[in-house]
Motif scaffolding. Structure first.
Motif, PDB file in Angstrom:
ATOM      1  N   ALA A 167       0.831  -1.203   0.000  1.00  0.00           N
ATOM      2  CA  ALA A 167       0.000   0.000   0.000  1.00  0.00           C
ATOM      3  C   ALA A 167       0.866   1.253   0.000  1.00  0.00           C
ATOM      4  O   ALA A 167       0.577   2.236  -0.708  1.00  0.00           O
ATOM      5  N   ALA A 168       1.937   1.245   0.794  1.00  0.00           N
ATOM      6  CA  ALA A 168       2.823   2.413   0.859  1.00  0.00           C
ATOM      7  C   ALA A 168       3.522   2.642  -0.472  1.00  0.00           C
ATOM      8  O   ALA A 168       3.722   3.793  -0.883  1.00  0.00           O
ATOM      9  N   ALA A 169       3.907   1.576  -1.158  1.00  0.00           N
ATOM     10  CA  ALA A 169       4.534   1.731  -2.466  1.00  0.00           C
ATOM     11  C   ALA A 169       3.562   2.356  -3.466  1.00  0.00           C
ATOM     12  O   ALA A 169       3.958   3.186  -4.301  1.00  0.00           O
ATOM     13  N   LEU A 170       2.282   1.975  -3.385  1.00  0.00           N
ATOM     14  CA  LEU A 170       1.273   2.594  -4.245  1.00  0.00           C
ATOM     15  C   LEU A 170       1.172   4.091  -3.958  1.00  0.00           C
ATOM     16  O   LEU A 170       1.123   4.915  -4.885  1.00  0.00           O
ATOM     17  N   LEU A 171       1.139   4.449  -2.673  1.00  0.00           N
ATOM     18  CA  LEU A 171       1.067   5.859  -2.308  1.00  0.00           C
ATOM     19  C   LEU A 171       2.324   6.609  -2.728  1.00  0.00           C
ATOM     20  O   LEU A 171       2.251   7.748  -3.208  1.00  0.00           O
ATOM     21  N   GLU A 172       3.456   5.986  -2.564  1.00  0.00           N
ATOM     22  CA  GLU A 172       4.712   6.630  -2.956  1.00  0.00           C
ATOM     23  C   GLU A 172       4.708   6.962  -4.454  1.00  0.00           C
ATOM     24  O   GLU A 172       5.213   8.007  -4.875  1.00  0.00           O
ATOM     25  N   GLY A 173       4.109   6.078  -5.238  1.00  0.00           N
ATOM     26  CA  GLY A 173       4.079   6.289  -6.679  1.00  0.00           C
ATOM     27  C   GLY A 173       3.254   7.492  -7.106  1.00  0.00           C
ATOM     28  O   GLY A 173       3.468   8.027  -8.203  1.00  0.00           O
ATOM     29  N   VAL A 174       2.311   7.933  -6.266  1.00  0.00           N
ATOM     30  CA  VAL A 174       1.478   9.090  -6.608  1.00  0.00           C
ATOM     31  C   VAL A 174       1.674  10.235  -5.618  1.00  0.00           C
ATOM     32  O   VAL A 174       0.901  11.189  -5.600  1.00  0.00           O
ATOM     33  N   SER A 175       2.717  10.141  -4.809  1.00  0.00           N
ATOM     34  CA  SER A 175       2.930  11.131  -3.751  1.00  0.00           C
ATOM     35  C   SER A 175       3.197  12.515  -4.320  1.00  0.00           C
ATOM     36  O   SER A 175       4.013  12.674  -5.237  1.00  0.00           O
ATOM     37  N   PRO A 176       2.557  13.543  -3.766  1.00  0.00           N
ATOM     38  CA  PRO A 176       2.827  14.920  -4.217  1.00  0.00           C
ATOM     39  C   PRO A 176       4.137  15.477  -3.693  1.00  0.00           C
ATOM     40  O   PRO A 176       4.528  16.596  -4.077  1.00  0.00           O
ATOM     41  N   VAL A 177       4.837  14.727  -2.830  1.00  0.00           N
ATOM     42  CA  VAL A 177       6.046  15.263  -2.200  1.00  0.00           C
ATOM     43  C   VAL A 177       7.263  14.369  -2.433  1.00  0.00           C
ATOM     44  O   VAL A 177       8.278  14.506  -1.774  1.00  0.00           O
ATOM     45  N   ARG A 178       7.152  13.441  -3.355  1.00  0.00           N
ATOM     46  CA  ARG A 178       8.247  12.499  -3.574  1.00  0.00           C
ATOM     47  C   ARG A 178       9.509  13.237  -4.031  1.00  0.00           C
ATOM     48  O   ARG A 178       9.457  14.119  -4.897  1.00  0.00           O
ATOM     49  N   GLY A 179      10.627  12.882  -3.435  1.00  0.00           N
ATOM     50  CA  GLY A 179      11.909  13.436  -3.843  1.00  0.00           C
ATOM     51  C   GLY A 179      12.291  14.730  -3.174  1.00  0.00           C
ATOM     52  O   GLY A 179      13.386  15.259  -3.423  1.00  0.00           O
ATOM     53  N   LEU A 180      11.438  15.263  -2.302  1.00  0.00           N
ATOM     54  CA  LEU A 180      11.789  16.494  -1.598  1.00  0.00           C
ATOM     55  C   LEU A 180      12.798  16.207  -0.495  1.00  0.00           C
ATOM     56  O   LEU A 180      12.722  15.181   0.177  1.00  0.00           O
TER      57      LEU A 180
END
Length: 477
Positions: A460-473
């Motif tokens: 589930a977390a990997a799914l959220l990470e894939g659409v996260s608005p803050v990924r890579g910050l």
């Protein structure tokens, strides 16, 4: 004939190296695009550059560069490489490291140097990881800000006037600031998930006992303590957990899991999300972030609904925890501090001054803990995942004693309102960033699963990470 190490094509700068995740670094090392020496040196240089502002590092491990040279020789010789070969990692200073000081955040243990690694440390080394440094914590790992008489206070790399949390606050700050790609923390009530939320990294507290606590102090109360990975990507958590989990023949709690755990379901997830009631007051920005994570999973085709768990409303888990853990913790603290009372810091003094739990209160709290377990069991009959806040607010200022949350004033222990239920019940929980406050601070959500369902929450977390608005910050320092 072996191929020489090439000049790195990706990542191209030291900044890229120190903000790459452990999985990527291992791949670059394995494919000879980066040398383990380059990777370790880049992180040592980063520590030298930014740790004076943050104070996350207690001890740099002697021999890290020598170990990196050995790791490079193994790559050049074409030897079989572990999944973390040549990748540096850091460890909270309550976790034993052979030949490297483990001082537990107290002058009482100044200079203490274990002869053996904790099981968790040994397992990361066996996978090829290189111990880089030990990280700061509160005295005896017992507070939600990382400050002590021996190594001082750690600062949050997003805002130096704020805390990176506790008790694994030095670890969270080190990873967030690029001083380490991967680390180990411990968690009694909040201590890997809360600091991850305050610095915007990811962390996992598995089912109680899934990762042995051998070589870690304190252990009281043992049924609430966990050790878990902290990182900057979900795939790193999954990799680290796969290496850490399993019995070691010494920790009796870990012996229950020889059969392993179930895989993630291969169908749409049944997700519930809960902000209030049951955890105490929650800031509106945090609540909105939990809702956004739920909506993101719904947009991916999963079944999502707002839920309530009546057991959390009947028995406030933080009160239950306090009644149970104080009675079991105080004898261990008295034994550790006997004859050294002048070297105790604020938290140890406070803990030892708390009134004893009566036997009637203790029994009532045990019964409440059973009701909480039953309540979660009933919830997980019909759901795979529960989304909740990690903390009621983003990272707070140093040294405060109270919080104002959604217009209500509560004491600082309320930070644990949404995390401590998982320690009381032993359920697994993952902390990951999914939002940003108006002040530019990270906001994490907590992904909870049924007992031994770490694969499901990682999915589930990997799914959220894939659409996260803050990924890579990451913070700029």
């Amino acid at each position: 004939m072996t191929q020489p190490m090439t000049q790195p094509t990706t990542p191209s700068t030291t900044q890229d190296v120190v903000f790459s995740d452990a999985t990527r670094l291992a791949e670059l090392i394995r494919t000879r695009q980066l040398s383990p020496v380059e990777v370790v040196q880049a992180h040592l240089d980063r520590i030298a550059a930014v740790d004076p502002q943050i104070n996350a590092i207690v001890t740099v491990a002697e021999g890290a560069l020598a170990a990196a040279k050995d790791a490079e020789a193994a790559v050049m010789a074409g030897r079989e490489l572990g999944p973390l070969h040549g990748v540096p990692f850091t460890v909270k200073d309550s976790i034993d490291t052979a030949g490297i000081m483990t001082q537990r955040g107290s002058p009482i243990f100044k200079g203490r140097t274990p002869e053996a690694d904790a099981t968790s440390v040994a397992r990361l080394k066996q996978a090829g990881g290189i111990l880089l440094a030990k990280t700061n914590l509160p005295e005896f790992s017992y507070w939600i800000e990382s400050d002590n008489l021996l190594s001082g206070r750690s600062n949050n790399p997003w805002d130096l006037t704020r805390t990176p949390g506790g008790s694994s606050g030095g670890e969270s700050a080190a990873i967030a600031a690029g001083m380490s790609p991967l680390g180990l923390g411990t968690d009694l009530a909040i201590s890997v998930r809360g600091p991850a939320a305050q610095t915007g990294i990811v962390s996992l507290k598995g089912t109680h006992g899934r990762v042995p606590m051998t070589g870690i102090w304190p252990r009281a109360p043992r049924r609430f303590w966990h050790v878990g990975p902290m990182a900057r990507s979900i795939r790193d958590l999954a990799l680290a957990f796969s290496l850490l989990a399993g019995p070691d023949g010494e920790d009796g709690y870990a012996s229950r899991f020889e059969a392993g755990a179930a895989p993630a379901p291969d169908r749409p997830l049944r997700v519930g999300w809960l902000v209030e009631p049951g955890f105490g007051p929650v800031d509106s920005e945090v609540a909105a972030t939990v809702r956004a994570a739920a909506e993101a999973l719904a947009s991916l085709g999963h079944t999502v609904e707002a839920v309530r768990i009546p057991a959390l409303e009947r028995d406030f888990a933080l009160d239950v925890f306090n009644k149970l853990h104080v009675m079991e913790m105080k004898p261990a603290f008295r034994a550790a501090t006997a004859g050294h009372e002048d070297q105790m810091y604020t938290m140890a003094k406070t803990m030892l001054s708390l009134p004893d739990t009566t036997m009637a209160e203790y029994v009532a709290a045990e019964q409440a803990a059973e009701r909480l377990r039953d309540g979660y069991a009933a919830y997980f009959r019909d759901h795979d995942i529960l989304l909740t806040p990690v903390l009621p607010v983003p990272a707070h200022k140093h040294g405060i004693k109270e919080l104002v949350v959604d217009g209500k004033t509560v004491d600082l222990t309320y930070l644990q309102g949404a995390t401590v239920p998982l320690n009381v019940t032993g359920l697994p929980g993952l902390s990951m960033r999914f939002g940003t406050s108006r002040e530019g601070l990270p906001i994490n959500v907590q992904v909870v699963g049924r007992w031994q369902a770490e694969a499901t929450i990682l999915h589930a977390a990997a799914l959220l990470e894939g659409v996260s608005p803050v990924r890579g910050l990451h913070p700029s320092l």
